[in-house]
Scaffold this active site. Structure first.
Site, PDB file in Angstrom:
ATOM      1  N   GLU A   1      37.422  47.766  51.094  1.00 33.10           N
ATOM      2  CA  GLU A   1      38.691  47.267  51.607  1.00 33.10           C
ATOM      3  C   GLU A   1      39.528  48.396  52.212  1.00 33.10           C
ATOM      4  O   GLU A   1      40.141  48.218  53.269  1.00 33.10           O
ATOM      5  CB  GLU A   1      39.467  46.572  50.490  1.00 33.10           C
ATOM      6  CG  GLU A   1      38.847  45.253  50.074  1.00 33.10           C
ATOM      7  CD  GLU A   1      39.567  44.590  48.911  1.00 33.10           C
ATOM      8  OE1 GLU A   1      40.484  45.203  48.337  1.00 33.10           O
ATOM      9  OE2 GLU A   1      39.200  43.451  48.586  1.00 33.10           O
TER      10      GLU A   1
ATOM     11  N   GLU B   1      33.777  46.764  41.366  1.00 29.19           N
ATOM     12  CA  GLU B   1      35.186  46.662  41.757  1.00 29.19           C
ATOM     13  C   GLU B   1      35.613  47.923  42.513  1.00 29.19           C
ATOM     14  O   GLU B   1      36.377  47.842  43.494  1.00 29.19           O
ATOM     15  CB  GLU B   1      36.060  46.448  40.526  1.00 29.19           C
ATOM     16  CG  GLU B   1      37.484  46.063  40.832  1.00 29.19           C
ATOM     17  CD  GLU B   1      37.621  44.716  41.517  1.00 29.19           C
ATOM     18  OE1 GLU B   1      38.312  44.655  42.561  1.00 29.19           O
ATOM     19  OE2 GLU B   1      37.053  43.734  41.020  1.00 29.19           O
TER      20      GLU B   1
END
Length: 137
Positions: free
Chosen positions: A90, A83
């Site tokens: 991102e 994650e």
């Protein structure tokens, strides 16, 4: 200069001071803590934390072994790492390519898929321990 004092207003990078010894350890811990603070801001990560807490309660109810707790903790740590890497991807894509592009979309989708794989691994293992372990074990 920017917040880390590495880039001047004219775009030239200043020399980066590398810490050594115990100072390096404290600097690395500080960077990791900053990453954890950033990650807790992600809704998906908070959902994963809640799911982990629910799984731990279910493990207690199911009478899981110490090995099963350790295996679940390792799987969860892997999920946290994936994650974090997905969030980093991102952030970089959004910074480098703020416009929508196929390459940026693919990078984000691949990071998301990696997270999904670990979520499924965590869920499958938790399901096995809580529901199937007593029947198949």
């Amino acid at each position: 200069m920017d917040a880390k004092n590495t880039t001047s207003r004219h775009g030239q990078a200043a020399p980066v001071t590398k810490h050594t010894g115990i100072r390096h350890l404290f600097a690395a811990a500080s960077y990791s803590l900053g990453g954890a603070k950033r990650l807790i801001g992600e809704v998906a990560f908070r959902h994963e934390l809640i799911a982990f807490a629910v799984a731990m309660v279910a493990f207690v109810i199911a009478g899981a072994s110490v090995f099963q707790y350790v295996a679940m903790a390792i799987l969860f740590l892997l999920m946290m790492a994936f994650e974090a890497i997905n969030t980093a991807i991102e952030e970089i894509v959004d910074r480098v390519s703020p416009e929508i592009s196929d390459m940026g979309k693919h990078a984000k989708d691949l990071g998301s898929f990696a997270c999904l794989c670990l979520i499924l691994a965590n869920a499958t293992y938790a399901f096995y321990v809580v529901f199937l372990g007593r029947y198949l074990g």
